[in-house]
Design an enzyme around this catalytic site. Structure first.
Site, PDB file in Angstrom:
ATOM      1  N   HIS A   1     -24.888  34.804 -13.992  1.00 29.77           N
ATOM      2  CA  HIS A   1     -23.704  34.019 -14.001  1.00 29.77           C
ATOM      3  C   HIS A   1     -22.378  34.752 -14.114  1.00 29.77           C
ATOM      4  O   HIS A   1     -22.029  34.997 -15.731  1.00 29.77           O
ATOM      5  CB  HIS A   1     -23.823  32.972 -14.320  1.00 29.77           C
ATOM      6  CG  HIS A   1     -22.700  31.683 -13.622  1.00 29.77           C
ATOM      7  ND1 HIS A   1     -21.144  32.405 -12.476  1.00 29.77           N
ATOM      8  CD2 HIS A   1     -22.599  30.772 -14.106  1.00 29.77           C
ATOM      9  CE1 HIS A   1     -20.495  31.570 -12.592  1.00 29.77           C
ATOM     10  NE2 HIS A   1     -21.116  30.764 -13.355  1.00 29.77           N
TER      11      HIS A   1
ATOM     12  N   HIS B   1     -15.992  32.704 -12.427  1.00 30.33           N
ATOM     13  CA  HIS B   1     -15.246  31.945 -12.786  1.00 30.33           C
ATOM     14  C   HIS B   1     -15.160  31.259 -13.952  1.00 30.33           C
ATOM     15  O   HIS B   1     -15.329  30.466 -14.147  1.00 30.33           O
ATOM     16  CB  HIS B   1     -16.303  30.825 -12.406  1.00 30.33           C
ATOM     17  CG  HIS B   1     -17.106  30.242 -10.810  1.00 30.33           C
ATOM     18  ND1 HIS B   1     -17.765  30.370 -10.135  1.00 30.33           N
ATOM     19  CD2 HIS B   1     -15.812  31.440  -9.497  1.00 30.33           C
ATOM     20  CE1 HIS B   1     -17.993  30.214  -9.489  1.00 30.33           C
ATOM     21  NE2 HIS B   1     -16.712  31.309  -8.788  1.00 30.33           N
TER      22      HIS B   1
ATOM     23  N   TYR C   1     -16.689  32.498 -17.102  1.00 32.46           N
ATOM     24  CA  TYR C   1     -17.614  31.840 -17.840  1.00 32.46           C
ATOM     25  C   TYR C   1     -17.685  33.479 -18.995  1.00 32.46           C
ATOM     26  O   TYR C   1     -16.979  34.680 -18.775  1.00 32.46           O
ATOM     27  CB  TYR C   1     -18.640  31.386 -18.047  1.00 32.46           C
ATOM     28  CG  TYR C   1     -18.611  30.231 -16.983  1.00 32.46           C
ATOM     29  CD1 TYR C   1     -18.131  29.114 -17.426  1.00 32.46           C
ATOM     30  CD2 TYR C   1     -18.509  29.770 -15.494  1.00 32.46           C
ATOM     31  CE1 TYR C   1     -17.557  28.407 -16.899  1.00 32.46           C
ATOM     32  CE2 TYR C   1     -18.328  28.743 -15.070  1.00 32.46           C
ATOM     33  CZ  TYR C   1     -17.328  27.245 -15.671  1.00 32.46           C
ATOM     34  OH  TYR C   1     -17.231  26.682 -15.167  1.00 32.46           O
TER      35      TYR C   1
HETATM   36  C1  LIG Z   1     -19.803  20.650  -7.093  1.00 28.31           C
HETATM   37  C2  LIG Z   1     -19.679  22.208  -7.353  1.00 28.31           C
HETATM   38  C3  LIG Z   1     -20.537  22.651  -8.518  1.00 28.31           C
HETATM   39  C4  LIG Z   1     -20.088  24.359  -8.700  1.00 28.31           C
HETATM   40  N1  LIG Z   1     -21.161  24.713  -9.561  1.00 28.31           N
HETATM   41  C5  LIG Z   1     -21.482  26.121 -10.098  1.00 28.31           C
HETATM   42  C6  LIG Z   1     -22.282  26.791 -10.241  1.00 28.31           C
HETATM   43  O1  LIG Z   1     -23.371  26.175 -11.255  1.00 28.31           O
HETATM   44  N2  LIG Z   1     -22.686  28.547 -10.580  1.00 28.31           N
HETATM   45  C7  LIG Z   1     -21.344  28.847  -9.268  1.00 28.31           C
HETATM   46  O2  LIG Z   1     -21.236  30.255  -9.513  1.00 28.31           O
HETATM   47  N3  LIG Z   1     -20.285  28.487  -9.032  1.00 28.31           N
HETATM   48  C8  LIG Z   1     -20.526  26.828  -8.868  1.00 28.31           C
HETATM   49  N4  LIG Z   1     -19.690  26.277  -7.783  1.00 28.31           N
HETATM   50  C9  LIG Z   1     -18.886  27.717  -6.700  1.00 28.31           C
HETATM   51  C10 LIG Z   1     -19.458  26.936  -6.215  1.00 28.31           C
HETATM   52  O3  LIG Z   1     -20.935  27.974  -5.975  1.00 28.31           O
HETATM   53  C11 LIG Z   1     -18.910  28.051  -4.455  1.00 28.31           C
HETATM   54  O4  LIG Z   1     -18.736  29.325  -5.093  1.00 28.31           O
HETATM   55  C12 LIG Z   1     -17.820  27.395  -4.237  1.00 28.31           C
HETATM   56  O5  LIG Z   1     -18.401  25.594  -3.968  1.00 28.31           O
HETATM   57  C13 LIG Z   1     -17.213  27.854  -2.718  1.00 28.31           C
HETATM   58  O6  LIG Z   1     -17.685  28.142  -1.763  1.00 28.31           O
HETATM   59  P1  LIG Z   1     -17.791  26.752  -0.122  1.00 28.31           P
HETATM   60  O7  LIG Z   1     -15.899  26.957   0.259  1.00 28.31           O
HETATM   61  O8  LIG Z   1     -19.349  27.233   0.110  1.00 28.31           O
HETATM   62  O9  LIG Z   1     -18.245  25.286  -1.302  1.00 28.31           O
HETATM   63  C14 LIG Z   1     -19.490  24.696  -7.689  1.00 28.31           C
HETATM   64  C15 LIG Z   1     -18.776  24.983  -6.861  1.00 28.31           C
HETATM   65  C16 LIG Z   1     -18.843  22.971  -6.520  1.00 28.31           C
HETATM   66  C17 LIG Z   1     -17.711  22.192  -5.385  1.00 28.31           C
END
Ligand SMILES: Cc1cc2nc3c(=O)[nH]c(=O)nc-3n(C[C@H](O)[C@H](O)[C@H](O)COP(=O)(O)O)c2cc1C
Length: 368
Positions: free
Chosen positions: A179, A182, A184
């Site tokens: 990871h 974002h 981190y």
């Molecule tokens: C509930 C939730 C939890 C997420 N947790 C993570 C995570 O653990 N690790 C990560 O890299 N991104 C996390 N994200 C980001 C998602 O992996 C993804 O990049 C983001 O939702 C955008 O994609 P989408 O438009 O298909 O939802 C999270 C997003 C949501 C909505």
């Protein structure tokens, strides 16, 4: 009987290194805060197996590499024997359905507070600059002042990633995703809005990327480069981790990753300016896609049409779906049939309930 819909680009097979995928619809890593006490729980068996399909790739939620890696309640870890054992039945359930399962390994760095840290110590980071409190949907209590890692401590943190990767393989995962996105810890080193170091981990672009690339190297040496991916979000500025030149950063990383021969690079679209909102952006991941020699995944704001286009135009090899996969356990099937989608409910993204908003999203046959 209804005629089968014609094959769409997202539903074509793909050879991802040693893994034979039957489609290109990948489940994104999604933190769900239901791993009480940082131990994955049996309800995750149902959740992940619901979303598994034959030849489909799932990426597990962000999973802590050590006891300093947490910043949210009830996120899973993979540094203890108990955690490794707890992952095993979850991984087995995904494999039983023919799925391929990668574990996203994670350290939050300064996105934490003393309450999550061993002995109430300060969260660690590339910097000692504090993060301003923000509403991020997970009720994260206030952040506390981070402690800047000393140069000589950094190899220990890289070692934590290495051991976590080893544990992930021990738990049965097919590979790990580092990871690096974002805001981190890894991103805290990469981004110049955060990293204010003067040692070999700060200053130049090369130095900013040294921690990320050192982690990639250690993990690849430990479990084999063909089982390693990395997630990056050069354009995002969540958690006050923007960069003054995200194109240069993304490109430098894409090119540098080639040295290690890792399986994939997973990039978040520039349009994902904030964690869960899409906005227009004139930037593109295309230069990074072209520079990186391994398999390239894209994520962020994709739907069926947009995903098909990305594959058809060769802007990505695989498309990663977050919220749509969260709410549609049978997403690849729905895409295949061009069926209507369940709507996701934000209010239940980050609650503790072992079923509500987690394993109770209906399958197509239930809604018909
Ligand atoms: C509930 C939730 C939890 C997420 N947790 C993570 C995570 O653990 N690790 C990560 O890299 N991104 C996390 N994200 C980001 C998602 O992996 C993804 O990049 C983001 O939702 C955008 O994609 P989408 O438009 O298909 O939802 C999270 C997003 C949501 C909505």
């Amino acid at each position: 009987m209804a005629a089968e819909a014609p094959t769409i680009p997202l539903l074509t097979p793909y050879k991802l290194g040693r893994f034979n995928l039957s489609h290109r619809v990948v489940m994104a890593p999604l933190t769900r805060v239901r791993s009480y006490g940082n131990v994955p729980r049996p309800h995750a068996i149902l959740y992940y197996s619901q979303r598994a399909s034959k030849g489909g790739l799932l990426i597990a939620e962000a999973t802590g590499v050590s006891d300093t890696a947490q910043g949210y309640p009830d996120t899973p870890g993979i540094w203890t024997k108990e955690q490794v054992e707890a992952w095993k039945p979850i991984v087995d359930a995904v494999h039983a359905k023919g799925g391929i399962f990668f574990c996203q390994i994670w350290h939050v760095g300064r996105v934490s507070n003393q309450g999550f840290q061993p002995n109430g110590q300060a969260p660690i980071s590339s910097t000692d600059k504090p993060l301003t409190p923000q509403a991020n949907g997970t009720d994260n209590p206030k952040f506390t002042l981070p402690r800047r890692l000393r140069t000589e401590e950094i190899p220990q943190i890289i070692n934590d990633f290495r051991l976590a990767a080893r544990n992930a393989i021990e738990a049965g995962f097919d590979g790990v995703e580092i990871h690096g996105a974002h805001g981190y810890l890894i991103d805290q080193f990469m981004k110049d809005q955060v990293n204010d170091r003067t040692d070999q981990y700060g200053g130049s672009l090369e130095n900013h990327c040294r921690f990320a690339l050192g982690t990639v190297e250690a993990v690849a040496n430990e479990i084999g480069a063909d089982r390693v991916g990395i997630r990056l979000s050069p354009f995002a500025d969540y958690m006050e981790s923007g960069d003054s030149n995200p194109e240069a950063l993304g490109l430098y990383m894409a090119e540098s990753l080639n040295k290690y021969g890792i399986l994939y690079c997973h990039m978040v679209e520039p349009r994902m300016k904030t964690a869960e909102e899409k906005s227009e952006s004139s930037h593109s991941l295309l230069p990074m896609r072209k520079a990186f020699k391994g398999h390239f995944f894209v994520a962020g704001g994709y739907d069926r049409e947009d995903g098909n286009k990305a594959i058809a135009e060769s802007r990505a090899d695989l498309v990663v779906y977050g919220r749509l996969f969260l709410a549609n356990p049978d997403l690849p099937k729905r895409f295949k049939l061009n069926a209507p989608l369940n709507k996701y409910n934000r209010d239940t993204f980050y609650i503790s309930d072992p079923a509500l908003g987690y394993t109770d999203y209906p399958f197509l046959e239930d809604t018909a």
